[in-house]
Design an enzyme around this catalytic site. Structure first.
Site, PDB file in Angstrom:
ATOM      1  N   PRO A  88       0.555  -1.592  -0.018  1.00 43.16           N
ATOM      2  CA  PRO A  88       0.031   0.152  -0.358  1.00 43.16           C
ATOM      3  C   PRO A  88       0.617   1.142  -0.325  1.00 43.16           C
ATOM      4  O   PRO A  88       0.474   2.251  -0.309  1.00 43.16           O
ATOM      5  CB  PRO A  88      -0.724  -0.513   1.017  1.00 43.16           C
ATOM      6  CG  PRO A  88      -0.919  -1.257   1.397  1.00 43.16           C
ATOM      7  CD  PRO A  88       0.197  -2.060   1.447  1.00 43.16           C
ATOM      8  N   GLU A 115       2.469  -7.114   8.524  1.00 39.23           N
ATOM      9  CA  GLU A 115       3.242  -5.873   8.104  1.00 39.23           C
ATOM     10  C   GLU A 115       4.115  -5.938   6.844  1.00 39.23           C
ATOM     11  O   GLU A 115       4.200  -4.586   6.804  1.00 39.23           O
ATOM     12  CB  GLU A 115       3.660  -5.218   9.465  1.00 39.23           C
ATOM     13  CG  GLU A 115       2.552  -5.429  10.639  1.00 39.23           C
ATOM     14  CD  GLU A 115       0.922  -4.971  10.348  1.00 39.23           C
ATOM     15  OE1 GLU A 115      -0.156  -5.595  10.141  1.00 39.23           O
ATOM     16  OE2 GLU A 115       0.994  -3.687  10.003  1.00 39.23           O
ATOM     17  N   ARG A 157      -1.480  -7.943 -21.276  1.00 33.28           N
ATOM     18  CA  ARG A 157      -2.147  -8.207 -22.276  1.00 33.28           C
ATOM     19  C   ARG A 157      -1.652  -7.153 -22.733  1.00 33.28           C
ATOM     20  O   ARG A 157      -1.817  -6.948 -24.420  1.00 33.28           O
ATOM     21  CB  ARG A 157      -3.315  -7.729 -21.931  1.00 33.28           C
ATOM     22  CG  ARG A 157      -3.848  -6.134 -20.902  1.00 33.28           C
ATOM     23  CD  ARG A 157      -4.584  -6.122 -20.862  1.00 33.28           C
ATOM     24  NE  ARG A 157      -5.476  -6.191 -21.957  1.00 33.28           N
ATOM     25  CZ  ARG A 157      -6.121  -4.404 -22.235  1.00 33.28           C
ATOM     26  NH1 ARG A 157      -4.993  -3.780 -21.649  1.00 33.28           N
ATOM     27  NH2 ARG A 157      -7.312  -3.907 -23.354  1.00 33.28           N
ATOM     28  N   ASP A 172      -7.116   1.749 -25.117  1.00 36.48           N
ATOM     29  CA  ASP A 172      -7.743   1.126 -23.667  1.00 36.48           C
ATOM     30  C   ASP A 172      -8.025   3.097 -23.051  1.00 36.48           C
ATOM     31  O   ASP A 172      -7.918   3.219 -23.504  1.00 36.48           O
ATOM     32  CB  ASP A 172      -6.162   1.026 -23.035  1.00 36.48           C
ATOM     33  CG  ASP A 172      -6.639  -0.933 -23.572  1.00 36.48           C
ATOM     34  OD1 ASP A 172      -7.633  -1.351 -22.949  1.00 36.48           O
ATOM     35  OD2 ASP A 172      -5.591  -0.760 -22.756  1.00 36.48           O
TER      36      ASP A 172
HETATM   37  O1  LIG Z   1      -2.490  -4.914   0.509  1.00 32.64           O
HETATM   38  C1  LIG Z   1      -1.272  -4.654  -0.138  1.00 32.64           C
HETATM   39  O2  LIG Z   1       0.284  -5.477  -0.630  1.00 32.64           O
HETATM   40  C2  LIG Z   1      -0.544  -6.781   0.360  1.00 32.64           C
HETATM   41  C3  LIG Z   1       0.849  -5.625   1.512  1.00 32.64           C
HETATM   42  C4  LIG Z   1       1.749  -5.756   1.105  1.00 32.64           C
HETATM   43  C5  LIG Z   1       3.111  -5.421   2.440  1.00 32.64           C
HETATM   44  C6  LIG Z   1       2.518  -4.460   3.244  1.00 32.64           C
HETATM   45  C7  LIG Z   1       1.053  -4.763   3.878  1.00 32.64           C
HETATM   46  C8  LIG Z   1       0.120  -5.547   2.678  1.00 32.64           C
HETATM   47  C9  LIG Z   1      -2.035  -3.425  -1.550  1.00 32.64           C
HETATM   48  C10 LIG Z   1      -2.523  -2.572  -1.573  1.00 32.64           C
HETATM   49  N1  LIG Z   1      -2.474  -2.047  -2.888  1.00 32.64           N
HETATM   50  N2  LIG Z   1      -1.588  -2.375  -3.473  1.00 32.64           N
HETATM   51  C11 LIG Z   1      -0.910  -3.452  -2.656  1.00 32.64           C
END
Ligand SMILES: O=C(OCc1ccccc1)c1cn[nH]c1
Length: 235
Positions: A88, A115, A157, A172
């Site tokens: 994230p 985490e 794609r 697109d």
């Molecule tokens: O939650 C996600 O990745 C998993 C993840 C990785 C690291 C720590 C917590 C969660 C994510 C959200 N938007 N793009 C990726």
């Protein structure tokens, strides 16, 4: 293109064997290798995580298993792969980033859980990988696997010979170009009437000028409604 994916849930990546990506793998366009991170653990409980230094909730993925997994991939790699880490807190994944990834020789996706992955892993490999932490959106998933499915489909794609109709990539919603910076308008196919609903007559007119104008108008209206940010001029 070679794609490696490292995950504690390798079965989560099974959908990459289907449809468009599956065909690219079968055709040899994509050399896809999924690795189970737990095979790089050697304690009785096959431990991949531990409590965070500095306290705080949740667990952090330990660096040692990742080191073993990524070393093994590098041992069989040709050049300097891109290490894509879905998170994230990464840069935003867009169609432009998809086109960037689509020209890479070798992508390695590291699926974080809990985490996240101990930050020393990304730091340690900064010289041997092009490290790229990427977010597919402002929400938190339980792990990076679903984000990998999204990114691999978006880039696959774009690979030559993967899409039956390469034309549809040009149009697109988010491809570069005048019209493309807008959202797609409504689409229709046979039958001409369905449950009392007719297809807009302009689309049956054969007047390609009118059709193009109507489509642009529909695309603008939809973009104004759902994504005014795409219309620039501070809208
Ligand atoms: O939650 C996600 O990745 C998993 C993840 C990785 C690291 C720590 C917590 C969660 C994510 C959200 N938007 N793009 C990726």
């Amino acid at each position: 293109m070679r794609i490696d994916v490292v995950s504690i849930f390798p079965d989560y990546l099974a959908p990459l064997g289907l449809s468009l990506v599956g065909k690219a793998v079968a055709a040899g366009t994509l050399d896809l290798r999924v690795h189970d991170l737990r095979e790089c653990t050697h304690d009785r409980h096959r431990t991949v995580d531990d409590t965070p230094y500095g306290g705080g909730p949740g667990m952090v993925m330990k660096p040692e298993p990742w080191g073993e997994a990524l070393d093994a991939i590098l041992d069989s790699a040709a050049g300097r792969p891109r290490l894509v880490v879905p998170t994230p807190s990464g840069r935003r994944f867009t169609q432009e980033v998809a086109t960037e990834l689509a020209v890479a020789e070798h992508l390695v996706f590291a699926c974080g859980r809990y985490e996240g992955i101990d930050s020393r892993v990304m730091a340690h490999y900064a010289d041997r990988f092009e490290v790229d932490e990427i977010s597919i959106g402002d929400y938190v998933l339980a792990g990076g696997e679903a984000a990998v499915l999204v990114m691999v489909e978006a880039l696959a794609r774009l690979l030559p010979g993967v899409l039956g109709n390469p034309e549809s990539v040009v149009d697109d919603s988010f491809a570069p170009g005048a019209m493309a910076a807008l959202l797609e308008g409504p689409v229709y196919t046979k039958p001409p009437e369905w449950r009392g609903l007719a297809v807009p007559e302009v689309l049956l007119s054969g007047d390609h000028g009118r059709i193009a104008a109507w489509r642009r108008e529909q695309a603008l209206a939809r973009t104004e409604r759902f994504r005014p940010d795409l219309l620039g001029d501070g809208a």
